[in-house]
Write a protein that holds these residues in place. Structure first.
Motif, PDB file in Angstrom:
ATOM      1  N   THR A  34      13.396  22.383  16.520  1.00 21.59           N
ATOM      2  CA  THR A  34      12.753  21.429  17.435  1.00 21.59           C
ATOM      3  C   THR A  34      13.753  20.379  17.923  1.00 21.59           C
ATOM      4  O   THR A  34      13.631  19.877  19.034  1.00 21.59           O
ATOM      5  N   VAL A  35      14.747  20.060  17.079  1.00 20.75           N
ATOM      6  CA  VAL A  35      15.751  19.068  17.503  1.00 20.75           C
ATOM      7  C   VAL A  35      16.571  19.615  18.668  1.00 20.75           C
ATOM      8  O   VAL A  35      16.871  18.897  19.622  1.00 20.75           O
ATOM      9  N   PHE A  36      16.914  20.906  18.602  1.00 17.17           N
ATOM     10  CA  PHE A  36      17.641  21.511  19.730  1.00 17.17           C
ATOM     11  C   PHE A  36      16.824  21.379  21.012  1.00 17.17           C
ATOM     12  O   PHE A  36      17.336  21.041  22.069  1.00 17.17           O
ATOM     13  N   GLN A  37      15.538  21.653  20.877  1.00 19.08           N
ATOM     14  CA  GLN A  37      14.667  21.573  22.050  1.00 19.08           C
ATOM     15  C   GLN A  37      14.559  20.131  22.526  1.00 19.08           C
ATOM     16  O   GLN A  37      14.518  19.866  23.722  1.00 19.08           O
ATOM     17  N   ALA A  38      14.528  19.195  21.552  1.00 19.55           N
ATOM     18  CA  ALA A  38      14.393  17.777  21.908  1.00 19.55           C
ATOM     19  C   ALA A  38      15.540  17.319  22.786  1.00 19.55           C
ATOM     20  O   ALA A  38      15.360  16.516  23.697  1.00 19.55           O
ATOM     21  N   PHE A  39      16.744  17.862  22.525  1.00 17.30           N
ATOM     22  CA  PHE A  39      17.900  17.421  23.299  1.00 17.30           C
ATOM     23  C   PHE A  39      17.689  17.713  24.783  1.00 17.30           C
ATOM     24  O   PHE A  39      17.960  16.869  25.634  1.00 17.30           O
ATOM     25  N   SER A  40      17.201  18.915  25.071  1.00 21.28           N
ATOM     26  CA  SER A  40      17.036  19.259  26.491  1.00 21.28           C
ATOM     27  C   SER A  40      15.882  18.503  27.130  1.00 21.28           C
ATOM     28  O   SER A  40      15.971  18.090  28.278  1.00 21.28           O
ATOM     29  N   SER A  41      14.796  18.308  26.394  1.00 24.20           N
ATOM     30  CA  SER A  41      13.629  17.676  27.029  1.00 24.20           C
ATOM     31  C   SER A  41      13.671  16.150  26.988  1.00 24.20           C
ATOM     32  O   SER A  41      13.106  15.497  27.848  1.00 24.20           O
ATOM     33  N   GLN A  42      14.361  15.582  25.988  1.00 22.80           N
ATOM     34  CA  GLN A  42      14.389  14.121  25.883  1.00 22.80           C
ATOM     35  C   GLN A  42      15.624  13.504  26.515  1.00 22.80           C
ATOM     36  O   GLN A  42      15.531  12.507  27.217  1.00 22.80           O
ATOM     37  N   TYR A  43      16.800  14.091  26.232  1.00 26.41           N
ATOM     38  CA  TYR A  43      18.038  13.405  26.615  1.00 26.41           C
ATOM     39  C   TYR A  43      18.630  13.871  27.944  1.00 26.41           C
ATOM     40  O   TYR A  43      19.266  13.078  28.640  1.00 26.41           O
ATOM     41  N   LEU A  44      18.437  15.154  28.304  1.00 20.74           N
ATOM     42  CA  LEU A  44      19.013  15.603  29.569  1.00 20.74           C
ATOM     43  C   LEU A  44      18.464  14.825  30.769  1.00 20.74           C
ATOM     44  O   LEU A  44      19.227  14.469  31.667  1.00 20.74           O
ATOM     45  N   PRO A  45      17.138  14.512  30.804  1.00 19.04           N
ATOM     46  CA  PRO A  45      16.662  13.687  31.932  1.00 19.04           C
ATOM     47  C   PRO A  45      17.366  12.329  31.997  1.00 19.04           C
ATOM     48  O   PRO A  45      17.590  11.798  33.081  1.00 19.04           O
ATOM     49  N   GLN A  46      17.743  11.805  30.824  1.00 19.82           N
ATOM     50  CA  GLN A  46      18.440  10.503  30.817  1.00 19.82           C
ATOM     51  C   GLN A  46      19.860  10.655  31.344  1.00 19.82           C
ATOM     52  O   GLN A  46      20.376   9.760  32.026  1.00 19.82           O
ATOM     53  N   VAL A  47      20.485  11.787  31.025  1.00 14.96           N
ATOM     54  CA  VAL A  47      21.842  12.034  31.534  1.00 14.96           C
ATOM     55  C   VAL A  47      21.806  12.131  33.056  1.00 14.96           C
ATOM     56  O   VAL A  47      22.604  11.506  33.757  1.00 14.96           O
ATOM     57  N   SER A  48      20.845  12.902  33.559  1.00 12.19           N
ATOM     58  CA  SER A  48      20.779  13.049  35.025  1.00 12.19           C
ATOM     59  C   SER A  48      20.383  11.726  35.686  1.00 12.19           C
ATOM     60  O   SER A  48      20.844  11.418  36.785  1.00 12.19           O
ATOM     61  N   ALA A  49      19.559  10.916  34.995  1.00 13.23           N
ATOM     62  CA  ALA A  49      19.152   9.626  35.571  1.00 13.23           C
ATOM     63  C   ALA A  49      20.298   8.616  35.576  1.00 13.23           C
ATOM     64  O   ALA A  49      20.228   7.599  36.271  1.00 13.23           O
ATOM     65  N   SER A  50      21.357   8.906  34.801  1.00 15.24           N
ATOM     66  CA  SER A  50      22.485   7.957  34.769  1.00 15.24           C
ATOM     67  C   SER A  50      23.386   8.104  35.991  1.00 15.24           C
ATOM     68  O   SER A  50      24.264   7.284  36.207  1.00 15.24           O
ATOM     69  N   PHE A  51      23.175   9.149  36.780  1.00 15.43           N
ATOM     70  CA  PHE A  51      23.939   9.295  38.032  1.00 15.43           C
ATOM     71  C   PHE A  51      23.238   8.472  39.108  1.00 15.43           C
ATOM     72  O   PHE A  51      22.314   8.932  39.762  1.00 15.43           O
ATOM     73  N   LYS A  52      23.705   7.262  39.265  1.00 12.73           N
ATOM     74  CA  LYS A  52      23.037   6.334  40.191  1.00 12.73           C
ATOM     75  C   LYS A  52      23.973   5.996  41.348  1.00 12.73           C
ATOM     76  O   LYS A  52      25.194   5.888  41.149  1.00 12.73           O
ATOM     77  N   PRO A  53      23.419   5.792  42.534  1.00 10.89           N
ATOM     78  CA  PRO A  53      24.268   5.393  43.677  1.00 10.89           C
ATOM     79  C   PRO A  53      24.795   3.974  43.490  1.00 10.89           C
ATOM     80  O   PRO A  53      24.031   3.074  43.163  1.00 10.89           O
ATOM     81  N   ILE A  54      26.096   3.816  43.677  1.00 12.78           N
ATOM     82  CA  ILE A  54      26.675   2.477  43.479  1.00 12.78           C
ATOM     83  C   ILE A  54      27.059   1.813  44.806  1.00 12.78           C
ATOM     84  O   ILE A  54      27.543   0.683  44.803  1.00 12.78           O
ATOM     85  N   LEU A  55      26.851   2.532  45.899  1.00  8.59           N
ATOM     86  CA  LEU A  55      27.141   1.933  47.203  1.00  8.59           C
ATOM     87  C   LEU A  55      25.829   1.686  47.949  1.00  8.59           C
ATOM     88  O   LEU A  55      24.941   2.539  47.935  1.00  8.59           O
TER      89      LEU A  55
END
Lengths: 299, 223
Positions: free
Chosen positions: B118-139
């Motif tokens: 379940t921890v392996f699964q948690a990484f994809s469902s919990q943390y990957l959205p946060q990684v993609s959300a960290s790509f923010k426009p800075i201009l």
């Protein structure tokens, strides 16, 4: 310099205040705003506003919608979780949404029952035209599930709600309860409210929200709130009502200035007292040290 | 605030001496009395609380979980095969004896395997959205205002500094890496300070709630 008869300065004395005086001051600061209520200016926090608007949108889009409340708070965090619970229930029951509640702590179900009864009573007396909630018809309690079985329970819930829950806390099959009509999978659930002092949200995001995109609103205790901000930022949760401050914000948004507003005022005064004591402690330390250094280097 | 006369009215006094209310009020005062001095009343109520909590947990586990999901189907509905759960569960207690400790390890191994999955699964469902959300426009652009862009730049700088602090794959010799790492450590300390402040809020909320109970629910001193 103020020198005391026993050769201790006032700055030394300030660093050695008997903690019992501090506790007594703390109690006075808490009691006064409760006895003589007054409100301090409060601007609702953005996460609480998001949470409130999410639930308002759910109520507007689904007039007979269904909300799942998952909670594992108990007496140890009642000071925050209870007020969050009351605020959430008030909004749900004002819009007359159907709801089910599942407990992941042994004490939680009884506490939740008391809150539902209290809010039902409050709305019946304060809101004209309010139809009181009836168990089975408008809401149900799924009862207690061990916290160790949360992943398995939620995994089953996604595809088959009646098959996973089976019966409510009374032992009646939930498929026969009118409030559960049309709820076969988690897809029919319009919103999930997670009221918790633990990391229950993580499991919900993992097994429920990530699968269906069900709007999830998080009600953590203050101590857990910082961990919720990344989820809020990434859009994994639709709002967050953090601790007693969040509950006060929610109450204000609901236009129900009541107990939480009074408690929030007491909390603000407690913070003022703590900040004052920190300032006094640091000031006395540095001034006392400066005086000693001057005396040591003097003639 | 109600007048003191109404507080000490007969009806109110009768409400205050109802055993459940009185027990709760005395319990709260006894538990809080520890901050002034260690005393026997505190010890008594501490043990009462622990005993009640343990008993309540046992009872709820039986009425809400074991009886409806295990005992009743096995005993009343003819599903006799659920009896196998009992010896399997008892294997956990093997940990207390040297000869049968392997039985407990077997179950723990099973549980660890399940949790790891379940921890392996948690990484994809919990943390990957946060990684993609960290790509923010800075201009700043048509959709990104100046304040948002500044917010995003601050976010990016903090994220890179903190990530640098936790990056141990190479020795941080360059001034840039050292500076970023130091900044990351200090930013983390600010975050820990904020968390500590929140912790105080939780603790104080518990105190206020109990005092509110005494004044509102027990003494009915506040409406």
């Amino acid at each position: 310099m103020t020198r005391m008869t026993d050769s201790k300065t006032i700055w030394d004395k300030l660093q050695e205040i008997d903690p019992r005086y501090i506790y007594a001051a703390l109690i006075v600061v808490v009691v006064l705003p409760l006895l003589f209520p007054f409100s301090l200016p409060n601007i609702p926090s953005e996460p609480a506003v998001l949470a409130y608007r999410t639930m308002e949108t759910v109520a507007a889009q689904h007039p007979n919608g269904f909300v799942l409340i998952a909670s594992d708070w108990a007496a140890s965090t009642r000071g925050e979780s209870h007020w969050q619970d009351v605020a959430a229930l008030r909004q749900i029951m004002t819009h007359h949404l159907r709801f089910a509640e599942v407990s992941f702590d042994t004490q939680n179900r009884s506490l939740e029952q008391a809150d539902i009864a209290a809010v039902n009573d409050e709305l019946a007396h304060s809101k004209p035209g309010y139809t009181p909630y009836v168990y089975g018809r408008d809401y149900c309690l799924w009862g207690y599930r061990p916290s160790t079985a949360v992943p398995q329970f939620l995994k089953g819930l996604v595809d088959d709600v009646p098959g996973t829950v089976h019966a409510d806390y009374r032992g009646d099959p939930i498929s026969k309860l009118p409030c559960m009509a049309g709820i076969a999978t988690i897809k029919q659930v319009n919103a999930v409210l997670v009221i918790t002092p633990s990391n229950l949200l993580d499991t919900f995001l993992q097994f429920v929200a990530s699968k269906n995109g069900t709007p999830t609103v998080y009600f953590p205790t203050s101590v857990m709130a910082p961990e919720g901000y990344p989820y809020l930022d990434s859009g994994q949760i639709s709002g967050m009502v953090a601790g007693i401050k969040g509950a006060g914000d929610y109450e204000q948004l609901e236009g129900a200035q009541g107990s939480v507003t009074r408690i929030s005022t007491a909390l603000s005064l407690v913070y003022a007292l703590i900040l004052t004591l920190i300032l006094v402690g640091n000031l006395s330390y540095y001034v006392g040290r400066a005086i000693k250094m001057r005396e040591g280097s003097g003639p | 605030m109600n007048s003191l006369q109404s507080v000490f009215s007969e009806a109110n006094l009768l409400h205050m001496v109802v055993p459940a209310h009185l027990f709760a009020a005395v319990g709260i005062v006894a538990i809080f009395s520890l901050v002034f001095k260690e005393n026997k009343l505190f010890r008594l109520f501490e043990h009462i609380f622990l005993g009640l909590a343990a008993g309540y947990t046992l009872q709820t586990n039986w009425t809400d979980v074991l009886r409806p999901q295990w005992w009743d189907p096995m005993w009343s509905q003819g599903q006799w095969w659920w009896v196998i759960i009992a010896p399997i569960s008892l294997m956990f207690y093997g940990i207390y004896t040297r000869n049968f400790a392997w039985q407990a390890r077997l179950l723990f191994g099973f549980l660890f395997g399940m949790v790891t999955g379940t921890v392996f699964q948690a990484f994809s469902s919990q943390y990957l959205p946060q990684v993609s959300a960290s790509f923010k426009p800075i201009l700043p652009s048509a959709t990104v205002t100046w304040p948002q862009a500044i917010d995003n730049v601050i976010f990016l700088v903090i994220m890179l500094c903190v990530a640098t602090y936790f990056f141990f794959a190479f020795e941080q010799r360059s001034r840039l890496a050292k500076g970023a790492s130091t900044a990351g450590r200090r930013l983390l300390m600010i975050a820990f300070g904020a968390i500590f402040g929140s912790t105080i809020m939780t603790r104080e909320a518990l105190l206020i709630d109990r005092i509110y109970y005494l004044l509102h629910d027990w003494m009915r001193l506040v409406k």
